[in-house]
Design a protein around this motif. Structure first.
Motif, mmCIF file in Angstrom:
data_model
loop_
_atom_site.group_PDB
_atom_site.id
_atom_site.type_symbol
_atom_site.label_atom_id
_atom_site.label_comp_id
_atom_site.label_asym_id
_atom_site.label_seq_id
_atom_site.Cartn_x
_atom_site.Cartn_y
_atom_site.Cartn_z
ATOM 1 N N GLY A 1 0.776 -1.221 0.000
ATOM 2 C CA GLY A 1 0.000 0.000 0.000
ATOM 3 C C GLY A 1 0.810 1.275 0.000
ATOM 4 N N ALA B 1 -0.064 3.443 -2.903
ATOM 5 C CA ALA B 1 -1.423 3.953 -2.765
ATOM 6 C C ALA B 1 -1.477 5.097 -1.751
ATOM 7 C CB ALA B 1 -2.359 2.820 -2.329
ATOM 8 N N ILE B 2 -0.703 4.937 -0.662
ATOM 9 C CA ILE B 2 -0.704 5.977 0.375
ATOM 10 C C ILE B 2 -0.070 7.263 -0.148
ATOM 11 C CG2 ILE B 2 0.326 6.607 2.600
ATOM 12 C CD1 ILE B 2 -0.252 3.642 3.450
ATOM 13 N N ALA C 1 -0.012 8.229 -3.178
ATOM 14 C CA ALA C 1 -0.950 8.818 -4.137
ATOM 15 C C ALA C 1 -2.103 9.502 -3.405
ATOM 16 C CB ALA C 1 -1.473 7.751 -5.096
ATOM 17 N N THR C 2 -2.527 8.939 -2.264
ATOM 18 C CA THR C 2 -3.646 9.574 -1.565
ATOM 19 C C THR C 2 -3.214 10.901 -0.949
ATOM 20 O OG1 THR C 2 -5.543 9.216 -0.145
ATOM 21 C CG2 THR C 2 -3.476 8.447 0.722
ATOM 22 N N HIS C 3 -1.920 11.009 -0.559
ATOM 23 C CA HIS C 3 -1.428 12.311 -0.089
ATOM 24 C C HIS C 3 -1.570 13.366 -1.183
ATOM 25 C CE1 HIS C 3 1.353 10.341 3.162
ATOM 26 N NE2 HIS C 3 0.078 10.294 3.463
ATOM 27 N N ASP C 4 -1.192 12.966 -2.404
ATOM 28 C CA ASP C 4 -1.320 13.912 -3.515
ATOM 29 C C ASP C 4 -2.781 14.234 -3.798
ATOM 30 O OD1 ASP C 4 1.399 13.918 -3.758
ATOM 31 O OD2 ASP C 4 1.446 12.402 -5.354
ATOM 32 N N LEU C 5 -3.604 13.200 -3.725
ATOM 33 C CA LEU C 5 -5.016 13.407 -4.081
ATOM 34 C C LEU C 5 -5.725 14.265 -3.039
ATOM 35 C CD1 LEU C 5 -7.253 12.919 -6.070
ATOM 36 C CD2 LEU C 5 -7.763 10.741 -4.939
ATOM 37 N N VAL C 6 -5.404 14.062 -1.764
ATOM 38 C CA VAL C 6 -6.074 14.885 -0.756
ATOM 39 C C VAL C 6 -5.615 16.337 -0.877
ATOM 40 C CG1 VAL C 6 -4.514 14.626 1.253
ATOM 41 C CG2 VAL C 6 -6.958 14.872 1.610
ATOM 42 N N GLU D 1 -4.793 17.802 -3.652
ATOM 43 C CA GLU D 1 -5.500 18.333 -4.828
ATOM 44 C C GLU D 1 -6.960 18.617 -4.494
ATOM 45 O OE1 GLU D 1 -4.881 16.045 -8.520
ATOM 46 O OE2 GLU D 1 -6.956 16.548 -9.050
ATOM 47 N N THR D 2 -7.571 17.696 -3.753
ATOM 48 C CA THR D 2 -8.970 17.864 -3.371
ATOM 49 C C THR D 2 -9.147 19.073 -2.459
ATOM 50 O OG1 THR D 2 -9.169 15.470 -3.458
ATOM 51 C CG2 THR D 2 -10.973 16.661 -2.389
#
Lengths: 154, 378
Positions: free
Chosen positions: B8, B11-12, B14-19, B21-22
């Motif tokens: 993971g 994935a983790i 990527a979620t840092h980047d996505l949050v 961006e969000t």
């Protein structure tokens, strides 16, 4: 208060007053103050500026048992000028540059040799007092004037 | 048993980047600055300072920005940051009677010395949208016309007035004016003393305390509170550095204080008096201070000889559940992997079902097998 060469300069109350003024000033105000007062003296850092917290205490009901309300950030610094005068600074917040400037100014004020600086601090104090008075005048505008409606028939 | 499982990482990351961006939202919309949050969302900032238990409006504004406005996540950031800072000491107890008052109202006295100062409040607004706030540019700046005369800076606290007549339970320090307990340093034990309770309430969740205070008012507590006084303003904070040996003023904190007055307590020998609850909060946080004062009074029941019948009167219940960072941690940890736990439960459940099915099948088999007697009756 005695400086290194033994001169009695300021009493503690006067020093407490200016330390309170410096703590409330912004970094920009202190930079302007030093610029106006001329050259920044050479100094050595006894305790480098650091940020930590203090626990803010209060009293139950305002007058009763002490309790810990919560922490607040505080920055402090200690410096020494060439003649041995030691300057201290403590202020709420995380601005360590301001703490260093403020410690140097505290030491210079203790030397008592820079009237421009003293006048600058007095002006800062007036500005802070004016701001407080203005806040109290604005609050006073929201003070309720009660009046009684005359009712019934005589 | 814990079994380490790796995986993971990608994935983790990527979620840092996505949050991030969000959190930024539509890049066509200008990014919000922390100064804007500090100056224009001051009530949210106050909540984060209180529940994060750290008075610093710049940090609280940053926490709100980073947490996309999630107050509890922001409080968590404050608590985490606090642990990285050295503790430099304690302040002298703040003197709220010397507050530069911006608001001060009493629901118990109409004509009190110093007067009723409404200050900045939504209490008398109509709760109708001001649609021009959504418009942005071109609005006239909002300014109040200051009165000619400033308020008298000396404004007595309301309970002190009643106290003069002996009608109010006095608030005096215990013998020796002891240093207060610090729950960030030592584990809380029950029954908890008032200083422990007030510290816990001061950092407690506004919503939880509001609900408890409401329960008290609705009958789950038996108090009948009056807002003796609510005041808001700036209070100087002083410390006594060891190296100087005298008090140094380190600046002002904005505080909200609530003195809640409750019904009488007396005995055969002591004349009845009003009892008190106390609320104090960083920033402008009136609802918090009021809720705190009602719950403080409810928790004083033990000292006043009242039965602890309701949740708001039970210190263990209130103190163990009011901290939203702890509560959120325990509730929200449920979304982290519990694969092994769950696998264990799943296997247990399958076995129980298999055993039940086996027993039913056995019983059915026995029921359908003709017995000796039945045979005889054919």
């Amino acid at each position: 208060m005695a400086t290194a060469d033994g001169r009695e300069t300021m009493n503690t109350t006067t020093r407490q007053a200016w330390m309170g003024v410096l703590a409330r000033a912004t970094r920009g105000e202190l930079e302007a103050l030093v610029a106006r007062a001329g050259v920044m003296p050479g100094y050595s850092v006894l305790k480098p500026a650091e940020t930590g917290t203090i626990m803010v205490e209060a009293r139950a009901g305002g007058t009763g048992r002490r309790f810990n309300l919560g922490e607040a950030t505080l920055s402090r610094c200690v410096v020494r000028l060439a003649d041995g005068t030691i300057g201290f600074a403590y202020a709420l917040g995380t601005d360590r540059v301001k703490a260093t400037l403020s410690a140097v100014i505290d030491a210079m004020l203790q030397q008592g040799a820079n009237p421009v600086l003293a006048e600058g601090v007095a002006e800062l104090r007036r500005r802070q007092d004016d701001a407080r008075t203005l806040a109290l005048r604005k609050a006073a505008a929201t003070k309720v004037d009660f009046f009684t409606m005359v009712r019934g028939h005589d | 048993m814990y079994v380490a499982v790796k995986g993971g990482e990608a994935a983790i990351l990527a979620t840092h980047d996505l949050v991030a961006e969000t959190r930024r939202g539509d890049p066509a919309v200008p990014e919000i600055g922390t100064e804007q949050i500090r100056e224009q969302l001051g009530l949210a900032v106050a909540r984060v300072m209180n529940e994060g238990s750290l008075a610093d409006s710049d940090l609280a504004a940053l926490a709100l920005k980073q947490a996309q406005g999630d107050a509890i996540e922001a409080a968590f950031l404050m608590r985490a940051y606090r642990t990285t800072l050295p503790r430099l000491g304690s302040s002298l107890p703040v003197d709220t009677s010397a507050m530069t008052v911006r608001r001060r109202v009493s629901a118990t006295y109409k004509d009190l010395p110093g007067g009723q100062i409404l200050g900045p409040t939504y209490d008398y607004t109509h709760r109708l949208f001001e649609f021009d706030l959504a418009g942005g540019e071109g609005r006239a700046p909002a300014n109040v016309t200051p009165a000619e005369q400033p308020l008298d800076p000396r404004m007595p606290r309301v309970p002190d007035l009643l106290g003069d007549e002996g009608l109010m339970e006095p608030e005096t320090p215990p013998n020796g004016d002891p240093k207060p307990f610090d729950l960030t340093r030592d584990p809380v034990e029950f029954p908890a003393e008032r200083d422990v309770r007030l510290q816990a309430l001061a950092r407690g969740d506004e919503g939880f305390l509001l609900g408890l205070a409401y329960s008290v008012q609705r009958g789950f507590g038996g108090n009948h509170p009056f807002a003796g006084e609510i005041r808001l303003g700036e209070v100087a904070v002083e410390i006594v550095p060891e190296e100087l040996g005298f008090a140094v003023d380190v600046g002002d904190l904005t505080l909200t204080e609530c003195q809640m007055v409750n019904q009488f307590k007396g005995s055969k020998d002591v004349a009845p008096q009003f009892t008190r609850g106390y609320g104090l909060a960083f920033g402008h946080a009136e609802r918090k201070a009021m809720a705190m004062s009602i719950v403080d009074r409810a928790l004083k029941g033990r000292e006043l000889g009242e039965a602890a019948t309701y949740p708001a009167q039970q210190d263990e219940f209130v103190l163990y559940h009011s901290d939203n960072v702890e509560a959120a941690g325990f509730v929200e940890h449920l979304k982290l992997p519990h694969y092994v736990d769950f696998q264990g439960e799943l296997e247990l459940l399958r076995r129980l079902r298999k055993e039940l099915e086996a027993r039913i099948r056995r019983e059915q088999d026995e029921a359908s097998r003709p017995t000796a007697n039945a045979k005889a009756g054919d």
